[in-house]
Design an enzyme around this catalytic site. Structure first.
Site, PDB file in Angstrom:
ATOM      1  NE  ARG A 228       1.517   5.382  -1.714  1.00 24.37           N
ATOM      2  CZ  ARG A 228       1.077   4.879  -2.859  1.00 24.37           C
ATOM      3  NH1 ARG A 228       1.897   4.229  -3.656  1.00 24.37           N
ATOM      4  NH2 ARG A 228      -0.176   5.016  -3.228  1.00 24.37           N
TER       5      ARG A 228
ATOM      6  CG  PHE B 240      -1.578  -6.889  -3.252  1.00 23.01           C
ATOM      7  CD1 PHE B 240      -2.276  -6.449  -4.356  1.00 23.01           C
ATOM      8  CD2 PHE B 240      -1.083  -5.943  -2.361  1.00 23.01           C
ATOM      9  CE1 PHE B 240      -2.501  -5.102  -4.587  1.00 23.01           C
ATOM     10  CE2 PHE B 240      -1.303  -4.589  -2.586  1.00 23.01           C
ATOM     11  CZ  PHE B 240      -2.012  -4.175  -3.692  1.00 23.01           C
TER      12      PHE B 240
ATOM     13  CG  ASP C 283      -1.751  -6.781 -11.481  1.00 24.74           C
ATOM     14  OD1 ASP C 283      -2.255  -7.752 -12.060  1.00 24.74           O
ATOM     15  OD2 ASP C 283      -1.735  -6.691 -10.239  1.00 24.74           O
TER      16      ASP C 283
ATOM     17  CD  GLU D 239       2.861   2.012 -13.572  1.00 22.90           C
ATOM     18  OE1 GLU D 239       3.137   2.616 -12.514  1.00 22.90           O
ATOM     19  OE2 GLU D 239       1.740   2.063 -14.114  1.00 22.90           O
ATOM     20  CG  ASP D 240       4.066   0.925  -9.237  1.00 16.91           C
ATOM     21  OD1 ASP D 240       3.489   0.861 -10.336  1.00 16.91           O
ATOM     22  OD2 ASP D 240       3.452   1.096  -8.161  1.00 16.91           O
TER      23      ASP D 240
HETATM   24  N1  HPA Z   1       0.908  -4.261  -5.266  1.00 19.73           N
HETATM   25  C1  HPA Z   1       0.702  -2.929  -5.249  1.00 19.73           C
HETATM   26  N2  HPA Z   1       0.068  -2.283  -6.225  1.00 19.73           N
HETATM   27  C2  HPA Z   1      -0.362  -3.012  -7.276  1.00 19.73           C
HETATM   28  C3  HPA Z   1      -0.167  -4.393  -7.356  1.00 19.73           C
HETATM   29  C4  HPA Z   1       0.496  -5.063  -6.274  1.00 19.73           C
HETATM   30  O1  HPA Z   1       0.702  -6.304  -6.256  1.00 19.73           O
HETATM   31  N3  HPA Z   1      -0.717  -4.799  -8.528  1.00 19.73           N
HETATM   32  C5  HPA Z   1      -1.212  -3.679  -9.125  1.00 19.73           C
HETATM   33  N4  HPA Z   1      -1.007  -2.596  -8.386  1.00 19.73           N
HETATM   34 MG    MG Z   2       1.282   1.864 -10.466  1.00 21.73          MG
END
Ligand code: HPA
Ligand code: MG
Length: 218
Positions: free
Chosen positions: A200, A187, A138, A134-135
């Site tokens: 991206r 963010f 949050d 996962e990236d």
């Molecule tokens: N950035 C991009 N995508 C996200 C973030 C963020 O800070 N938090 C949850 N999804």
């Molecule tokens: Mg994600």
């Protein structure tokens, strides 16, 4: 097992505030980010270490699941690193790759996720060692719901790696097994993380500017 906070890198805007002039930024985003939080080279160095930790603890073949779209860059760089490493016994790890888009929902009746792969495809997970890539974590809600769903397919094990975890009061306390960086409650974009599908194509992880938020708002 959740990674201990001492094992990942705590990024703050005070300590890690690189001016946009210090690195190359695509000109189409120059005004849309306010600072560089994690330069691309640092991300790559950290990905190599995460790959090392994953290989050290891997027990046999892995099904590596990329959570799209944001996870694709970390996934690609991580598996490239894992492919070059061997375990303490000198063995390489066989990998198979899976790509999943996940959407979370919450209504008065229930909370959960929908996945872009069918239950039939998920049945392939039975008895396998899964590694979810996962990236960003949050609030943690999506990952907790995703794990609940994946567990119903009875994989042998599930481990989770997230490049980023956000330090937010909205967190449900979920911490992945392998974390790259803990970031401030802001963010962030870049390295495949988006704001309304923009950014991206930016290599560094950056904090979006007010101008950028306005420009790409929908
Ligand atoms: N950035 C991009 N995508 C996200 C973030 C963020 O800070 N938090 C949850 N999804
Ligand atoms: Mg994600």
């Amino acid at each position: 097992m959740p990674m201990d906070a001492s094992q990942y890198i705590d990024v703050t805007t005070e300590k890690n505030h690189y001016s946009l002039d210090h690195f190359v930024i695509p000109s189409h985003y120059e005004r849309d980010v306010s600072s560089i939080l994690i330069p691309h080279g640092v991300i790559m160095d950290r990905v190599n270490k995460l790959a090392r930790l994953i290989v050290d603890e891997a027990k046999g073949p892995l099904v590596v699941c990329c959570i799209l779209k944001g996870g694709h860059q970390y996934f690609a760089d991580l598996i490239n690193a894992v492919k070059k490493l061997t375990t303490k016994n000198g063995e390489t790890i066989p990998l198979s790759l899976e790509f999943i888009r996940v959407k979370s929902y919450k209504n008065d009746q229930s909370e959960g996720v929908t996945m872009s792969i069918t239950d039939e495809e998920c049945n392939e997970f039975r008895g396998k060692n899964l590694l979810i890539v996962e990236d960003i974590i949050d609030t943690g809600a999506t990952m907790v719901q995703l794990l609940k769903k994946l567990e119903t397919f009875e994989p042998k094990s599930i481990k989770v790696t997230s490049l980023l975890i956000k330090k937010t009061p909205k967190s449900n306390g979920y911490i992945p097994d392998y974390v790259g960086f803990a970031i401030p409650d802001a963010f962030v974009v870049g390295y495949a993380l988006d704001y309304n599908e923009y950014f991206r194509d930016l290599d560094h992880i950056c904090v979006i500017s007010d101008e950028g938020k306005k420009k790409y708002a929908i």
